[in-house]
Design an enzyme around this catalytic site. Structure first.
Site, PDB file in Angstrom:
ATOM      1  CB  ILE A 151      -0.961  -0.004   1.208  1.00 21.25           C
ATOM      2  CG1 ILE A 151      -1.918  -1.192   1.135  1.00 21.25           C
ATOM      3  CG2 ILE A 151      -1.741   1.313   1.259  1.00 21.25           C
ATOM      4  CD1 ILE A 151      -2.756  -1.380   2.385  1.00 21.25           C
ATOM      5  CD  GLU A 260     -12.034  -0.014  13.192  1.00 23.29           C
ATOM      6  OE1 GLU A 260     -12.292  -0.890  12.371  1.00 23.29           O
ATOM      7  OE2 GLU A 260     -11.197   0.884  12.991  1.00 23.29           O
ATOM      8  CG  HIS A 288     -11.366  -0.248   8.845  1.00 25.18           C
ATOM      9  ND1 HIS A 288     -10.840  -0.742  10.009  1.00 25.18           N
ATOM     10  CD2 HIS A 288     -10.435  -0.478   7.888  1.00 25.18           C
ATOM     11  CE1 HIS A 288      -9.636  -1.254   9.779  1.00 25.18           C
ATOM     12  NE2 HIS A 288      -9.375  -1.095   8.492  1.00 25.18           N
ATOM     13  N   GLY A 290     -11.261   1.405   3.539  1.00 20.68           N
ATOM     14  CA  GLY A 290     -10.112   1.481   2.640  1.00 20.68           C
ATOM     15  C   GLY A 290     -10.096   0.421   1.555  1.00 20.68           C
TER      16      GLY A 290
END
Length: 314
Positions: A151, A260, A288, A290
């Site tokens: 990434i 979260e 979240h 991504g």
């Protein structure tokens, strides 16, 4: 053979499992306790990062031969105990790299161009004022990438197109392996001092928990912005609140939070979360997402099915 899918995954997986003769069931995001109750008949478990696969789950998995993980990280699984039980664990590294990297630049641009505030003023207040929201460009700014895996490297490639300077830190990335002549590898403290935007791409471990806290934020440039599309807990959220509130930092755009899953810790959908950070105009948060693109999930699905065929000799 029986397969259990416990998270949103590509339709490719269910379709190809059935073609291979698997009976496929779904139970969306059960708790660890619930999974332990239902796992016994299954030969295969397909999941992403929830719930935690502990000894209780693995002891209950009487027929389980493999866990297919539709993500890179496997720290949500007791890998040593799975190995003892003869259960193979296969992950899907790098398949969501482009999806996460694209989100990083969405987040950077939102902060730099004040797009959230400008839209809110138009839609909520009915005010059209193009002069209030003068922003900044990414061009000629320094992108600091913390974690230079798949990434991080994709972020570097895109940053180059934006004509940004790129610096990176990764304790496990050897400088002699650096194929990116435009990326300068720095130690962590130096990166924090030089970057205009810092984006995180690390797992959450005892070493990385709260690795960005008061000391690092104090040494950052005035106006530095932080992006976390990795794991909650890498940024000390109390320190982040303080340094955005006092104007030292220019903002944060987070795709993950330390808590979260909410105070109840339930591995479920529509969890209620709260944070003092939500009070701050220069903090944006997404849940979240991504790796949540159809494209990335299909790429992961193909890797999962390749691994299934290997493990089950199909």
């Amino acid at each position: 053979m029986k397969a259990l899918i416990v998270d949103y995954v590509s339709d490719i997986i269910e379709k190809e499992l059935k073609e291979l003769g698997f009976e496929v069931d779904k139970e969306m995001l059960p708790t660890s306790e619930k999974l332990a109750e239902i796992i016994a008949p299954y030969d295969l478990l397909v999941m992403r990062v929830d719930p935690f696969i502990d000894k209780n789950v693995l002891d209950s998995a009487k027929n389980l031969k493999a866990i297919m993980v539709g993500s890179t990280g496997t720290n949500h699984i007791d890998l040593e105990y799975a190995k003892e039980k003869g259960i193979e664990v296969c992950n899907s590294p790098g398949q969501n790299a482009n999806a996460v990297a694209e989100l990083v630049f969405c987040k950077a641009l939102d902060l730099y161009r004040n797009s959230y505030q400008a839209q809110h003023e138009i839609k909520e207040d009915g005010i059209w004022n193009k002069y209030r929201w003068i922003g900044r460009e990414l061009r000629n700014k320094t992108m600091g990438i913390v974690g230079f895996g798949a990434i991080g490297r994709r972020v570097a490639e895109i940053a180059r197109v934006f004509k940004m300077d790129v610096v990176a830190y990764d304790p496990f990335y050897k400088p002699q392996n650096n194929d990116f002549d435009f990326v300068e590898l720095l130690d962590f403290d130096e990166l924090c001092k030089r970057a205009d935007i810092i984006t995180l791409h690390l797992p959450l471990t005892p070493d990385t928990k709260n690795m960005i806290s008061d000391k690092q934020m104090e040494e950052m440039k005035d106006g530095t912005v932080l992006i976390n599309a990795a794991r909650g807990g890498i940024i000390d959220e109390e320190a982040l609140y303080k340094y955005i509130k006092n104007g030292k930092l220019g903002g944060a755009n987070l795709d993950t939070l330390a808590d979260e899953l909410g105070s109840g810790g339930l591995d479920t959908q529509d969890v209620k979360v709260s944070s003092p950070l939500f009070e701050l105009d220069r903090v944006y948060v997404t849940p979240h997402i991504g790796g949540s693109t159809i494209d990335a999930q299909d790429d992961i699905g193909r890797v999962v099915m390749t691994n299934v065929k290997k493990v089950f000799n199909l």
